[in-house]
Design a protein around this motif. Structure first.
Motif, PDB file in Angstrom:
ATOM      1  N   GLU A   1     -42.902  -6.131  50.012  1.00  0.00           N
ATOM      2  CA  GLU A   1     -43.581  -5.226  49.087  1.00  0.00           C
ATOM      3  C   GLU A   1     -45.096  -5.832  48.858  1.00  0.00           C
ATOM      4  O   GLU A   1     -46.220  -5.291  48.587  1.00  0.00           O
ATOM      5  CB  GLU A   1     -42.979  -4.774  47.947  1.00  0.00           C
ATOM      6  CG  GLU A   1     -41.888  -3.785  47.994  1.00  0.00           C
ATOM      7  CD  GLU A   1     -41.273  -3.403  46.698  1.00  0.00           C
ATOM      8  OE1 GLU A   1     -41.924  -3.699  45.788  1.00  0.00           O
ATOM      9  OE2 GLU A   1     -40.065  -2.630  46.867  1.00  0.00           O
ATOM     10  N   THR A   2     -45.118  -7.253  48.544  1.00  0.00           N
ATOM     11  CA  THR A   2     -46.105  -8.014  47.946  1.00  0.00           C
ATOM     12  C   THR A   2     -46.720  -8.977  49.181  1.00  0.00           C
ATOM     13  O   THR A   2     -47.796  -9.561  48.952  1.00  0.00           O
ATOM     14  CB  THR A   2     -45.702  -8.924  47.178  1.00  0.00           C
ATOM     15  OG1 THR A   2     -44.870  -9.757  47.228  1.00  0.00           O
ATOM     16  CG2 THR A   2     -45.142  -8.201  45.792  1.00  0.00           C
ATOM     17  N   ASP A   3     -46.410  -8.573  50.605  1.00  0.00           N
ATOM     18  CA  ASP A   3     -46.823  -9.621  51.584  1.00  0.00           C
ATOM     19  C   ASP A   3     -48.012  -8.918  52.083  1.00  0.00           C
ATOM     20  O   ASP A   3     -48.052  -8.381  53.341  1.00  0.00           O
ATOM     21  CB  ASP A   3     -45.804  -9.864  52.686  1.00  0.00           C
ATOM     22  CG  ASP A   3     -46.146 -10.563  53.595  1.00  0.00           C
ATOM     23  OD1 ASP A   3     -47.157 -11.287  53.462  1.00  0.00           O
ATOM     24  OD2 ASP A   3     -45.374 -10.595  54.793  1.00  0.00           O
ATOM     25  N   THR A   4     -49.072  -8.776  51.494  1.00  0.00           N
ATOM     26  CA  THR A   4     -50.366  -8.252  51.873  1.00  0.00           C
ATOM     27  C   THR A   4     -51.030  -9.223  53.328  1.00  0.00           C
ATOM     28  O   THR A   4     -51.746  -8.373  54.074  1.00  0.00           O
ATOM     29  CB  THR A   4     -51.532  -8.197  50.779  1.00  0.00           C
ATOM     30  OG1 THR A   4     -51.654  -9.565  50.198  1.00  0.00           O
ATOM     31  CG2 THR A   4     -50.978  -7.600  49.550  1.00  0.00           C
ATOM     32  N   SER A   5     -50.894 -10.226  53.201  1.00  0.00           N
ATOM     33  CA  SER A   5     -51.437 -11.228  54.358  1.00  0.00           C
ATOM     34  C   SER A   5     -50.491 -10.847  55.590  1.00  0.00           C
ATOM     35  O   SER A   5     -51.242 -10.464  56.696  1.00  0.00           O
ATOM     36  CB  SER A   5     -51.137 -12.625  53.850  1.00  0.00           C
ATOM     37  OG  SER A   5     -52.079 -12.925  52.994  1.00  0.00           O
ATOM     38  N   GLY A   6     -49.347 -10.692  55.562  1.00  0.00           N
ATOM     39  CA  GLY A   6     -48.575 -10.331  56.671  1.00  0.00           C
ATOM     40  C   GLY A   6     -48.693  -9.142  57.046  1.00  0.00           C
ATOM     41  O   GLY A   6     -48.912  -8.580  58.299  1.00  0.00           O
ATOM     42  N   HIS A   7     -48.922  -8.051  56.058  1.00  0.00           N
ATOM     43  CA  HIS A   7     -49.012  -6.952  56.558  1.00  0.00           C
ATOM     44  C   HIS A   7     -50.612  -6.371  57.179  1.00  0.00           C
ATOM     45  O   HIS A   7     -50.767  -5.907  57.909  1.00  0.00           O
ATOM     46  CB  HIS A   7     -49.052  -5.730  55.487  1.00  0.00           C
ATOM     47  CG  HIS A   7     -47.873  -5.627  54.632  1.00  0.00           C
ATOM     48  ND1 HIS A   7     -46.705  -5.167  55.332  1.00  0.00           N
ATOM     49  CD2 HIS A   7     -47.138  -6.013  53.643  1.00  0.00           C
ATOM     50  CE1 HIS A   7     -45.663  -5.185  54.834  1.00  0.00           C
ATOM     51  NE2 HIS A   7     -45.865  -5.619  53.522  1.00  0.00           N
ATOM     52  N   TYR A   8     -51.615  -7.397  56.703  1.00  0.00           N
ATOM     53  CA  TYR A   8     -52.806  -7.269  57.266  1.00  0.00           C
ATOM     54  C   TYR A   8     -52.787  -7.765  58.794  1.00  0.00           C
ATOM     55  O   TYR A   8     -53.541  -6.974  59.732  1.00  0.00           O
ATOM     56  CB  TYR A   8     -53.920  -7.994  56.659  1.00  0.00           C
ATOM     57  CG  TYR A   8     -55.038  -8.281  57.305  1.00  0.00           C
ATOM     58  CD1 TYR A   8     -56.168  -7.262  57.392  1.00  0.00           C
ATOM     59  CD2 TYR A   8     -55.408  -9.385  58.331  1.00  0.00           C
ATOM     60  CE1 TYR A   8     -57.045  -7.470  58.239  1.00  0.00           C
ATOM     61  CE2 TYR A   8     -56.485  -9.644  59.050  1.00  0.00           C
ATOM     62  CZ  TYR A   8     -57.229  -8.587  58.934  1.00  0.00           C
ATOM     63  OH  TYR A   8     -58.360  -8.742  59.891  1.00  0.00           O
ATOM     64  N   LEU A   9     -51.939  -8.731  58.970  1.00  0.00           N
ATOM     65  CA  LEU A   9     -51.893  -9.346  60.271  1.00  0.00           C
ATOM     66  C   LEU A   9     -51.418  -8.322  61.238  1.00  0.00           C
ATOM     67  O   LEU A   9     -52.035  -7.903  62.569  1.00  0.00           O
ATOM     68  CB  LEU A   9     -51.110 -10.712  60.174  1.00  0.00           C
ATOM     69  CG  LEU A   9     -52.040 -11.550  59.958  1.00  0.00           C
ATOM     70  CD1 LEU A   9     -51.300 -13.175  59.415  1.00  0.00           C
ATOM     71  CD2 LEU A   9     -53.108 -12.124  60.591  1.00  0.00           C
TER      72      LEU A   9
END
Length: 170
Positions: free
Chosen positions: A21-29
């Motif tokens: 839920e909080t993995d904004t960097s992974g989701h961006y990539l």
């Protein structure tokens, strides 16, 4: 102009605190890569532990269907940051220029604090691996200025795709 070759890419978030839920960097990539036409072969989150990082990435390196790996997190100097120690021993060849260019570009954004970034890259079993800091801003800068171009088979004068095709023919 030649037709672009799209890659299967694995994304690894290295963090003691982030979850799906909080993995904004992974989701961006993941979004940036799929928007560019690439496929996501796998995405995982592991704690900042040298052996857990190596276990996941070693399996991906051995997988003939994974052409590139991007990790985010664990590249600083604080506490348990251990991505460079975990990854560098897996490389057959180091891509020194990646860290140099990353820090050069980062200098414009965060000033001399960029010396605390240990971003690195390398090749292992014809798989290109980019290790970037955990902040979403660092991921955006690394993707849009370096990684996206280097995994684009039509980018000239050179890119990494030609080095990865050996894995496809094994």
């Amino acid at each position: 102009m030649s037709e672009q070759t799209y890659l299967n890419i694995a994304v690894l978030t290295i963090s003691d605190t982030r979850n799906e839920e909080t993995d904004t960097s992974g989701h961006y990539l993941v979004k940036a890569m799929t928007d560019a036409g690439h496929s996501i072969a796998d995405k995982q989150i592991v704690i900042d532990d040298v052996y857990k990082i190596r276990a996941v990435t070693s399996a991906w390196i051995a997988d003939e269907n994974i052409h590139a790996i991007v990790t985010t997190g664990g590249t600083g100097f604080s506490g348990r940051d251990s991505t460079p120690e975990a990854m560098s021993v897996l490389f057959d060849k180091h891509v020194e220029g990646f860290g140099e260019v990353f820090r050069s570009l980062s200098l414009d954004e965060i000033g001399v604090s960029t010396i605390q970034s240990r971003a690195l890259a390398g090749l292992a079993n014809n798989t290109v691996i980019f290790c970037v800091p955990g902040s979403t801003g660092a991921c955006k800068m690394a993707w849009s200025n370096i990684i996206e171009k280097q995994i684009n088979s039509t980018y000239r004068p050179c890119n990494f795709v030609g080095h990865l095709t050996e894995k496809w023919t094994k």
